[in-house]
Design a protein around this motif. Structure first.
Motif, short mmCIF file in Angstrom:
data_model
loop_
_atom_site.label_atom_id
_atom_site.label_comp_id
_atom_site.label_asym_id
_atom_site.label_seq_id
_atom_site.Cartn_x
_atom_site.Cartn_y
_atom_site.Cartn_z
N ALA A 1 0.88 -1.17 0.00
CA ALA A 1 0.00 0.00 0.00
C ALA A 1 0.91 1.22 0.00
CB ALA A 1 -0.87 -0.01 1.25
N THR A 2 0.69 2.16 -0.90
CA THR A 2 1.63 3.29 -1.01
C THR A 2 0.91 4.63 -0.97
OG1 THR A 2 1.53 3.14 -3.42
CG2 THR A 2 3.40 2.07 -2.35
N ASP A 3 1.64 5.59 -0.44
CA ASP A 3 1.24 6.99 -0.48
C ASP A 3 2.58 7.72 -0.61
OD1 ASP A 3 0.22 9.49 -0.15
OD2 ASP A 3 -0.06 9.33 2.02
N LEU A 4 3.14 7.69 -1.82
CA LEU A 4 4.55 8.04 -2.01
C LEU A 4 4.77 9.55 -1.97
CD1 LEU A 4 5.64 5.41 -4.69
CD2 LEU A 4 5.86 5.32 -2.20
N MET A 5 5.00 10.04 -0.77
CA MET A 5 5.21 11.48 -0.57
C MET A 5 6.61 11.89 -1.03
SD MET A 5 2.45 12.21 1.27
CE MET A 5 2.77 13.69 2.17
N GLU A 6 7.58 11.01 -0.84
CA GLU A 6 8.97 11.38 -1.14
C GLU A 6 9.66 10.18 -1.78
OE1 GLU A 6 11.55 13.57 1.91
OE2 GLU A 6 12.56 11.63 1.75
N VAL A 7 10.09 10.34 -3.04
CA VAL A 7 10.82 9.27 -3.74
C VAL A 7 12.14 9.88 -4.20
CG1 VAL A 7 10.79 7.60 -5.62
CG2 VAL A 7 8.64 8.24 -4.49
N THR A 8 13.21 9.49 -3.54
CA THR A 8 14.53 10.10 -3.78
C THR A 8 15.40 9.20 -4.65
OG1 THR A 8 14.45 11.17 -1.61
CG2 THR A 8 16.62 10.99 -2.64
N LEU A 9 16.10 9.82 -5.58
CA LEU A 9 17.12 9.11 -6.37
C LEU A 9 18.46 9.78 -6.10
CD1 LEU A 9 17.89 7.09 -8.69
CD2 LEU A 9 17.60 9.03 -10.25
N GLU A 10 19.46 9.00 -5.69
CA GLU A 10 20.81 9.55 -5.61
C GLU A 10 21.38 9.63 -7.02
OE1 GLU A 10 22.56 8.32 -1.22
OE2 GLU A 10 23.28 7.26 -2.99
N ALA A 11 21.99 10.75 -7.34
CA ALA A 11 22.48 10.93 -8.71
C ALA A 11 23.82 11.64 -8.68
CB ALA A 11 21.48 11.76 -9.51
N ASP A 12 24.66 11.30 -9.63
CA ASP A 12 25.89 12.06 -9.83
C ASP A 12 25.63 13.02 -10.98
OD1 ASP A 12 27.14 10.97 -7.74
OD2 ASP A 12 28.56 9.75 -8.88
N PRO A 13 26.13 14.26 -10.87
CA PRO A 13 25.75 15.31 -11.83
C PRO A 13 26.02 14.93 -13.28
CG PRO A 13 26.85 16.28 -9.93
CD PRO A 13 26.95 14.78 -9.76
N GLU A 14 27.12 14.20 -13.54
CA GLU A 14 27.46 13.93 -14.94
C GLU A 14 26.52 12.91 -15.59
OE1 GLU A 14 29.02 12.77 -12.37
OE2 GLU A 14 29.51 10.66 -12.71
N THR A 15 25.68 12.25 -14.80
CA THR A 15 24.78 11.23 -15.36
C THR A 15 23.42 11.82 -15.77
OG1 THR A 15 23.88 10.70 -13.18
CG2 THR A 15 25.78 9.41 -13.90
N VAL A 16 23.21 13.12 -15.51
CA VAL A 16 21.89 13.71 -15.76
C VAL A 16 21.76 14.11 -17.24
CG1 VAL A 16 20.37 15.65 -15.21
CG2 VAL A 16 21.67 14.52 -13.40
N GLU A 17 20.68 13.63 -17.87
CA GLU A 17 20.37 14.01 -19.26
C GLU A 17 18.89 14.36 -19.30
OE1 GLU A 17 20.82 10.35 -21.27
OE2 GLU A 17 22.95 10.14 -20.73
N GLU A 18 18.51 15.15 -20.32
CA GLU A 18 17.11 15.60 -20.40
C GLU A 18 16.14 14.42 -20.46
OE1 GLU A 18 16.71 18.49 -23.53
OE2 GLU A 18 18.33 19.67 -22.61
N ARG A 19 16.46 13.44 -21.33
CA ARG A 19 15.52 12.32 -21.51
C ARG A 19 15.36 11.53 -20.20
NH1 ARG A 19 15.26 7.12 -22.29
NH2 ARG A 19 17.48 6.87 -21.85
N LYS A 20 16.51 11.32 -19.54
CA LYS A 20 16.47 10.57 -18.26
C LYS A 20 15.68 11.34 -17.21
CE LYS A 20 20.48 7.64 -17.43
NZ LYS A 20 21.76 7.53 -16.72
N ALA A 21 15.95 12.64 -17.09
CA ALA A 21 15.31 13.43 -16.04
C ALA A 21 13.79 13.42 -16.22
CB ALA A 21 15.85 14.86 -16.05
N ALA A 22 13.34 13.54 -17.47
CA ALA A 22 11.89 13.53 -17.72
C ALA A 22 11.30 12.17 -17.33
CB ALA A 22 11.62 13.84 -19.19
N ALA A 23 12.05 11.09 -17.65
CA ALA A 23 11.55 9.75 -17.33
C ALA A 23 11.55 9.51 -15.82
CB ALA A 23 12.42 8.70 -18.02
N TRP A 24 12.54 10.09 -15.10
CA TRP A 24 12.55 9.95 -13.63
C TRP A 24 11.28 10.56 -13.05
CZ3 TRP A 24 18.19 12.13 -12.73
CH2 TRP A 24 19.12 11.19 -13.19
N VAL A 25 10.93 11.76 -13.53
CA VAL A 25 9.74 12.43 -13.00
C VAL A 25 8.49 11.60 -13.34
CG1 VAL A 25 8.30 14.50 -13.17
CG2 VAL A 25 10.80 14.72 -13.02
N ARG A 26 8.42 11.08 -14.57
CA ARG A 26 7.26 10.24 -14.95
C ARG A 26 7.17 9.00 -14.06
NH1 ARG A 26 8.76 11.24 -20.22
NH2 ARG A 26 9.73 9.19 -20.42
#
Ligand code: SF4
Length: 392
Positions: free
Chosen positions: A99-124
């Motif tokens: 049963a979920t009520d996901l108030m906070e979902v955290t991803l640890e990330a290193d700055p060099e791994t961030v790309e537009e396509r990935k970031a949009a998919a993380w939010v989705r």
């Protein structure tokens, strides 16, 4: 009103692109072909967690039956290395099996791994918080520490995340990196303020002999800039400066190493310090039910193998004694700036603790207000010494 128990889930992804010089974590650099089987194993462990716990003699309290998962933390390692589809599969598995009520979902990330396509998919996928291993804004310090990213990567990544709709970003900084000076540390804090993350963690570098840097320090060598480490006194000054700077910048200092904009303290990490329950999945992940602690095998290959064969990934399991639980209450409670309510502890554990804190209060290490005891503000940078006095 009767409240359903709130539970956190931690997912461990022990893969990195390289090995930082100071790292002593159970992480490794592996081929990306290992990612998909690892994710499959985590999803299987999540699906079968109740049977696996029973087989490992882990007893979940009855209150777990209708518990609600309200925080997820995907940490590592560098979990942002995984494909976004992998992360989506893990979060879907959590949604399908709890049963979920996901108030906070955290991803640890290193700055060099961030790309537009990935970031949009993380939010989705439902990720609404990113914890960045910034560590420093000095390229000299980052290079000496063996980090993959540079200052410019942070400035590139943050706008990508903001444009994708990521409203909650946390920065990690490390005080005590080789080559760090008061001036460069102040500069890192200024740059952090420019990017205005919602949350900040400041860690004092612990030079562990299990790291490459630690081994070099032990042998008195100069590789990894081992001779350029700041002194303990300098590290304490860096920490004091961070406390003053972040308070002035409007952050709430709520745990020795953590500051958040008011209302944006880490919901998930607070569970660790408040001894609230969390379940861990993946190699080396730790879990806590309120009365028992258990941990999975560290080696990712062994973990995948045992889970895929239907075996038991749990390697350590401890039913806490009252004395052990009480020690945890004191240690974890003092880490929080709100301190410990001795009245609650005395009611729950049937012990009297005031006498135990008197010598610490006399020595100016802790302060007492009514039934609440907390670390003295000037002793936060030497908290380990206070813990040794209290628990030793
Ligand atoms: S990114 Fe973190 S886990 Fe990976 S090697 Fe560096 S310090 Fe260790």
């Amino acid at each position: 009103m009767w409240m359903r128990m709130r539970v956190g889930i931690y997912v461990q992804v022990p893969f990195c692109q390289t090995r930082c010089t100071y790292c002593n974590f159970h992480t490794g650099v592996v081929s990306s072909s290992r990612f998909a089987p690892y994710v499959e194993a985590i999803c299987k462990e999540i699906r079968n967690h109740r049977e696996l716990y029973t087989a490992n003699r882990v007893t979940l309290p009855a209150t777990f039956t209708d518990a609600v998962v309200d925080s997820v933390y995907i940490g590592g390692g560098t979990p942002s290395l995984l494909d976004a589809e992998h992360l989506q599969r893990v979060i879907d598995a959590i949604r399908e099996n709890f049963a979920t009520d996901l108030m906070e979902v955290t991803l640890e990330a290193d700055p060099e791994t961030v790309e537009e396509r990935k970031a949009a998919a993380w939010v989705r996928a439902g990720i609404n918080r990113v914890s960045f291993g910034v560590q420093s804004f000095s390229d000299r310090e980052l290079a000496a520490a063996g980090r993959m990213h540079r200052r410019a990567d942070v400035y590139r990544a943050v706008p990508i995340l903001r444009d994708a709709g990521m409203a909650n970003i946390s920065f990690d900084l490390i005080a005590g990196l080789p080559h760090q000076t008061m001036e460069s540390w102040r500069h890192s804090l200024d740059e952090l303020a420019t990017l205005a993350p919602e949350h900040v963690s400041v860690y004092l570098l612990e030079v562990d002999e299990g790291s490459r840097l630690g081994a070099e320090v032990l042998r008195g060598g100069t590789r990894y800039s081992a001779a350029e480490l700041p002194s303990d006194d300098e590290m304490a000054e860096f920490y004091e400066m961070a406390c003053a700077f972040l308070q002035f910048a409007g952050y709430h200092h709520y745990e020795i190493s953590n500051w958040g904009k008011p209302g944006l303290e880490s919901r998930h990490n607070l569970k660790y310090w408040r001894r609230e329950p969390y379940l861990g999945f993946g190699a080396g992940a730790h879990s806590f039910s309120g009365t028992e602690r258990w941990a999975n095998a560290h080696d990712p290959a062994a973990y995948v193998d045992v889970v895929q064969r239907g075996g038991l990934p749990v390697e350590q399991h401890e039913v806490l004694t009252i004395a052990a639980a009480l020690e945890e209450e004191l240690f974890l409670g003092l880490r929080q700036l709100d301190g410990i309510d001795l009245g609650r502890i005395e009611r729950e554990y049937g012990v009297t603790l005031a006498g135990r804190f008197e010598p610490l209060a006399s020595a100016g290490l802790v302060e007492r207000t009514g039934s609440v005891v907390r670390l003295a503000p000037t002793k936060l940078s030497v908290s380990n010494e206070v813990f040794v006095e209290l628990l030793g």
